[in-house]
Design a protein around this motif. Structure first.
Motif, PDB file in Angstrom:
ATOM      1  N   VAL A  92       0.839  -1.209   0.000  1.00 13.76           N
ATOM      2  CA  VAL A  92       0.000   0.000   0.000  1.00 13.76           C
ATOM      3  C   VAL A  92       0.868   1.251   0.000  1.00 13.76           C
ATOM      4  O   VAL A  92       0.601   2.210  -0.741  1.00 13.76           O
ATOM      5  N   LYS A  93       1.916   1.255   0.808  1.00 12.39           N
ATOM      6  CA  LYS A  93       2.765   2.443   0.933  1.00 12.39           C
ATOM      7  C   LYS A  93       3.356   2.886  -0.403  1.00 12.39           C
ATOM      8  O   LYS A  93       3.196   4.057  -0.784  1.00 12.39           O
ATOM      9  N   PRO A  94       4.038   2.004  -1.166  1.00 15.28           N
ATOM     10  CA  PRO A  94       4.591   2.474  -2.446  1.00 15.28           C
ATOM     11  C   PRO A  94       3.524   2.909  -3.434  1.00 15.28           C
ATOM     12  O   PRO A  94       3.752   3.823  -4.233  1.00 15.28           O
ATOM     13  N   ALA A  95       2.350   2.292  -3.384  1.00 11.39           N
ATOM     14  CA  ALA A  95       1.276   2.699  -4.299  1.00 11.39           C
ATOM     15  C   ALA A  95       0.800   4.108  -3.976  1.00 11.39           C
ATOM     16  O   ALA A  95       0.585   4.935  -4.877  1.00 11.39           O
ATOM     17  N   ARG A 117      -8.952  -9.013   6.795  1.00 13.06           N
ATOM     18  CA  ARG A 117      -9.727  -8.977   8.029  1.00 13.06           C
ATOM     19  C   ARG A 117      -8.879  -8.608   9.249  1.00 13.06           C
ATOM     20  O   ARG A 117      -9.373  -7.967  10.185  1.00 13.06           O
ATOM     21  N   LEU A 118      -7.603  -8.968   9.243  1.00 14.15           N
ATOM     22  CA  LEU A 118      -6.781  -8.799  10.428  1.00 14.15           C
ATOM     23  C   LEU A 118      -6.322  -7.349  10.603  1.00 14.15           C
ATOM     24  O   LEU A 118      -6.265  -6.565   9.661  1.00 14.15           O
ATOM     25  N   GLU A 119      -5.950  -7.042  11.835  1.00 15.93           N
ATOM     26  CA  GLU A 119      -5.617  -5.671  12.222  1.00 15.93           C
ATOM     27  C   GLU A 119      -4.432  -5.115  11.448  1.00 15.93           C
ATOM     28  O   GLU A 119      -4.375  -3.916  11.173  1.00 15.93           O
ATOM     29  N   LYS A 120      -3.474  -5.975  11.078  1.00 10.14           N
ATOM     30  CA  LYS A 120      -2.268  -5.499  10.399  1.00 10.14           C
ATOM     31  C   LYS A 120      -2.624  -4.722   9.134  1.00 10.14           C
ATOM     32  O   LYS A 120      -2.060  -3.653   8.877  1.00 10.14           O
ATOM     33  N   PHE A 121      -3.555  -5.241   8.332  1.00 14.22           N
ATOM     34  CA  PHE A 121      -3.937  -4.548   7.104  1.00 14.22           C
ATOM     35  C   PHE A 121      -4.631  -3.225   7.421  1.00 14.22           C
ATOM     36  O   PHE A 121      -4.370  -2.203   6.770  1.00 14.22           O
ATOM     37  N   HIS A 122      -5.497  -3.219   8.416  1.00 12.71           N
ATOM     38  CA  HIS A 122      -6.227  -1.993   8.746  1.00 12.71           C
ATOM     39  C   HIS A 122      -5.279  -0.900   9.248  1.00 12.71           C
ATOM     40  O   HIS A 122      -5.458   0.278   8.915  1.00 12.71           O
ATOM     41  N   ARG A 123      -4.264  -1.294  10.005  1.00 11.43           N
ATOM     42  CA  ARG A 123      -3.259  -0.318  10.445  1.00 11.43           C
ATOM     43  C   ARG A 123      -2.495   0.232   9.252  1.00 11.43           C
ATOM     44  O   ARG A 123      -2.202   1.426   9.177  1.00 11.43           O
ATOM     45  N   LEU A 124      -2.156  -0.650   8.328  1.00  9.63           N
ATOM     46  CA  LEU A 124      -1.412  -0.246   7.134  1.00  9.63           C
ATOM     47  C   LEU A 124      -2.224   0.729   6.297  1.00  9.63           C
ATOM     48  O   LEU A 124      -1.720   1.778   5.862  1.00  9.63           O
ATOM     49  N   ALA A 125      -3.489   0.405   6.067  1.00  3.46           N
ATOM     50  CA  ALA A 125      -4.355   1.270   5.270  1.00  3.46           C
ATOM     51  C   ALA A 125      -4.572   2.613   5.942  1.00  3.46           C
ATOM     52  O   ALA A 125      -4.592   3.664   5.288  1.00  3.46           O
ATOM     53  N   GLU A 126      -4.690   2.596   7.260  1.00  3.50           N
ATOM     54  CA  GLU A 126      -4.895   3.846   7.993  1.00  3.50           C
ATOM     55  C   GLU A 126      -3.642   4.720   7.972  1.00  3.50           C
ATOM     56  O   GLU A 126      -3.715   5.937   7.815  1.00  3.50           O
ATOM     57  N   LYS A 127      -2.482   4.074   8.089  1.00  2.00           N
ATOM     58  CA  LYS A 127      -1.224   4.816   8.155  1.00  2.00           C
ATOM     59  C   LYS A 127      -0.870   5.466   6.829  1.00  2.00           C
ATOM     60  O   LYS A 127      -0.445   6.629   6.778  1.00  2.00           O
ATOM     61  N   TYR A 128      -1.040   4.717   5.731  1.00  2.00           N
ATOM     62  CA  TYR A 128      -0.570   5.205   4.431  1.00  2.00           C
ATOM     63  C   TYR A 128      -1.696   5.623   3.490  1.00  2.00           C
ATOM     64  O   TYR A 128      -1.423   6.178   2.426  1.00  2.00           O
ATOM     65  N   ARG A 147     -12.332   2.395 -12.705  1.00  2.00           N
ATOM     66  CA  ARG A 147     -12.617   3.114 -11.458  1.00  2.00           C
ATOM     67  C   ARG A 147     -11.432   3.144 -10.504  1.00  2.00           C
ATOM     68  O   ARG A 147     -11.507   3.804  -9.458  1.00  2.00           O
ATOM     69  N   VAL A 148     -10.350   2.424 -10.819  1.00  2.00           N
ATOM     70  CA  VAL A 148      -9.156   2.436  -9.968  1.00  2.00           C
ATOM     71  C   VAL A 148      -7.942   2.754 -10.827  1.00  2.00           C
ATOM     72  O   VAL A 148      -7.937   2.507 -12.034  1.00  2.00           O
ATOM     73  N   ASP A 149      -6.920   3.335 -10.193  1.00  2.00           N
ATOM     74  CA  ASP A 149      -5.721   3.695 -10.966  1.00  2.00           C
ATOM     75  C   ASP A 149      -4.482   2.913 -10.551  1.00  2.00           C
ATOM     76  O   ASP A 149      -3.385   3.182 -11.034  1.00  2.00           O
ATOM     77  N   ALA A 150      -4.636   1.921  -9.667  1.00  2.00           N
ATOM     78  CA  ALA A 150      -3.523   1.041  -9.301  1.00  2.00           C
ATOM     79  C   ALA A 150      -4.087  -0.182  -8.594  1.00  2.00           C
ATOM     80  O   ALA A 150      -5.172  -0.139  -8.012  1.00  2.00           O
ATOM     81  N   VAL A 151      -3.318  -1.263  -8.653  1.00  2.00           N
ATOM     82  CA  VAL A 151      -3.694  -2.501  -7.974  1.00  2.00           C
ATOM     83  C   VAL A 151      -2.543  -2.953  -7.091  1.00  2.00           C
ATOM     84  O   VAL A 151      -1.403  -3.063  -7.543  1.00  2.00           O
ATOM     85  N   VAL A 152      -2.842  -3.205  -5.818  1.00  2.00           N
ATOM     86  CA  VAL A 152      -1.878  -3.814  -4.904  1.00  2.00           C
ATOM     87  C   VAL A 152      -2.203  -5.302  -4.825  1.00  2.00           C
ATOM     88  O   VAL A 152      -3.329  -5.692  -4.488  1.00  2.00           O
ATOM     89  N   LEU A 153      -1.230  -6.122  -5.168  1.00  2.00           N
ATOM     90  CA  LEU A 153      -1.388  -7.573  -5.119  1.00  2.00           C
ATOM     91  C   LEU A 153      -1.002  -8.023  -3.713  1.00  2.00           C
ATOM     92  O   LEU A 153       0.165  -8.236  -3.414  1.00  2.00           O
ATOM     93  N   GLY A 154      -2.002  -8.154  -2.852  1.00  2.00           N
ATOM     94  CA  GLY A 154      -1.775  -8.395  -1.433  1.00  2.00           C
ATOM     95  C   GLY A 154      -1.702  -9.858  -1.047  1.00  2.00           C
ATOM     96  O   GLY A 154      -1.878 -10.197   0.124  1.00  2.00           O
ATOM     97  N   CYS A 155      -1.452 -10.721  -2.001  1.00  2.00           N
ATOM     98  CA  CYS A 155      -1.197 -12.143  -1.760  1.00  2.00           C
ATOM     99  C   CYS A 155      -0.053 -12.521  -2.677  1.00  2.00           C
ATOM    100  O   CYS A 155      -0.044 -12.127  -3.855  1.00  2.00           O
ATOM    101  N   THR A 156       0.913 -13.275  -2.171  1.00  2.00           N
ATOM    102  CA  THR A 156       2.097 -13.560  -2.980  1.00  2.00           C
ATOM    103  C   THR A 156       1.797 -14.488  -4.156  1.00  2.00           C
ATOM    104  O   THR A 156       2.623 -14.626  -5.061  1.00  2.00           O
TER     105      THR A 156
END
Length: 255
Positions: free
Chosen positions: A102-105, A123-134, A176-185
Motif C-alpha cells: 500500500v505504501k509504495p502505491a 480482516r486482520l488488524e495489520k492490514f487496517h493499520r497499514l491502510a490507515e497509516k498510508y 474506477r481504480v488507478d492502481a492494484v496492490v497484489l496483497g497475496c504472494t
C-alpha cells in the motif's frame, strides 16, 4: 549446530505463491542457498482461522530452525499477519514477513487503489493499520480474492472459468481504480489475467521490498553469504508429489 539446511535461508508460504518473493530474493542475493517450502497440502491459508494459520506456520518454521537455517522469510501475507509476532518471540534468527504494498502505491501518487488479498489478510488488524497509516488522501478498496489461490495452486489460470472468476471479483472496478496492490504472494503470477479485466494499470506487490529487508537483516547480523558461487534452491512441499514440485519449478522459471 548441525542440520540438513545449515546456513540456508528458509522461504515459507502456504503453497506456490511465495515463489514470487523467492524470485526477488534470488535476484538480489544470488549467492545464498535457499530452501523453499510450500504448505500446499493445507492451502489456502486465507480461508482458515488465525489460530490454524499460526499453528501451521509455527510447526513448519520450527522444523527448519531445528535443521539449522539462518533466517526465515514468511512469504505469505496471511501467515505474516497471523503469526509473525509469535515467530519472532519464539526464534532467535531473523524472521522477515511480507505486507501488501500500500505504501509504495500511495507514494507513487495513486488515489484509488484496489487491494486484492485473501479474506484473512484483509480482516486482520495489520492490514487496517497499514491502510490507515498510508491511505490518507487515497481511497483504499479491499477486494477478497475468494477462490483465486485454489485455481493458481491447481495451475488453472488460463481457462474461461478463471477469467469469469476474475471478472466477477474485479469487473465492477474497471475504469474506477488507478492502481492494484497484489496483497497475496500468489497474485503476481496472474498479473496478465488481472490486467485483462482491469486494463493496463500499475501493479504493486511486496516481493522486492521483502528481498531488500532480508538483505538488510542478513547484513546487520553479519550472516550474508560470502561465497562467489551461485546459490542453490531446494523446493519442498507438504503435498509431496512430483507434480507439485514441477508446478513450483514452473512458477520459478516464469518470465
Amino acid at each position: 549446530m548441525n542440520g540438513k539446511y545449515l546456513n540456508d535461508i528458509c522461504v515459507f508460504d502456504s503453497g506456490a505463491g511465495g515463489i514470487s518473493v523467492l524470485r526477488e530474493i534470488t535476484r538480489l542475493l544470488p549467492h545464498e542457498d535457499i530452501v523453499y517450502f510450500g504448505d500446499s497440502a493445507n492451502a489456502p491459508y486465507g480461508s482458515r482461522t488465525k489460530e490454524e494459520v499460526r499453528e501451521l506456520t509455527l510447526n513448519a518454521i520450527r522444523h527448519f530452525v531445528d535443521e539449522g537455517v539462518k533466517a526465515c522469510v514468511i512469504a505469505c501475507n496471511t501467515a505474516t499477519s497471523a503469526a509473525a509476532p509469535l515467530l519472532r518471540s519464539t526464534f532467535s534468527i531473523p524472521i522477515i514477513g511480507v505486507e501488501p504494498a500500500v505504501k509504495p502505491a500511495v507514494l507513487a501518487g495513486h488515489r484509488r487503489i484496489l487491494v486484492m488479498a485473501t479474506e484473512m489478510t484483509l480482516r486482520l488488524e495489520k492490514f487496517h493499520r497499514l491502510a490507515e497509516k498510508y491511505g490518507k488522501g487515497a481511497e483504499i478498496i479491499p477486494v477478497p480474492g475468494i477462490g483465486v489461490v485454489e485455481e493458481i495452486e491447481a495451475g488453472r489460470t488460463d481457462t474461461p472459468e478463471f477469467h469469469e472468476l476474475l471478472e466477477n471479483l474485479l469487473g465492477r472496478y474497471r475504469g474506477r481504480v488507478d492502481a492494484v496492490v497484489l496483497g497475496c504472494t500468489h497474485y503476481p503470477f496472474i498479473r496478465r489475467q488481472i490486467a485483462e479485466v482491469l486494463g493496463n494499470i500499475p501493479f504493486y506487490d511486496g516481493g522486492e521490498g521483502t528481498a531488500r529487508e532480508l538483505k538488510r537483516r542478513l547484513d546487520e547480523n553479519g550472516i550474508l553469504s560470502a561465497r562467489d558461487r551461485d546459490g542453490r534452491v531446494i523446493f519442498l512441499s507438504s503435498r509431496n508429489t512430483p507434480e507439485e514440485i514441477a508446478l513450483y519449478r514452473k512458477f520459478y522459471g516464469m518470465p
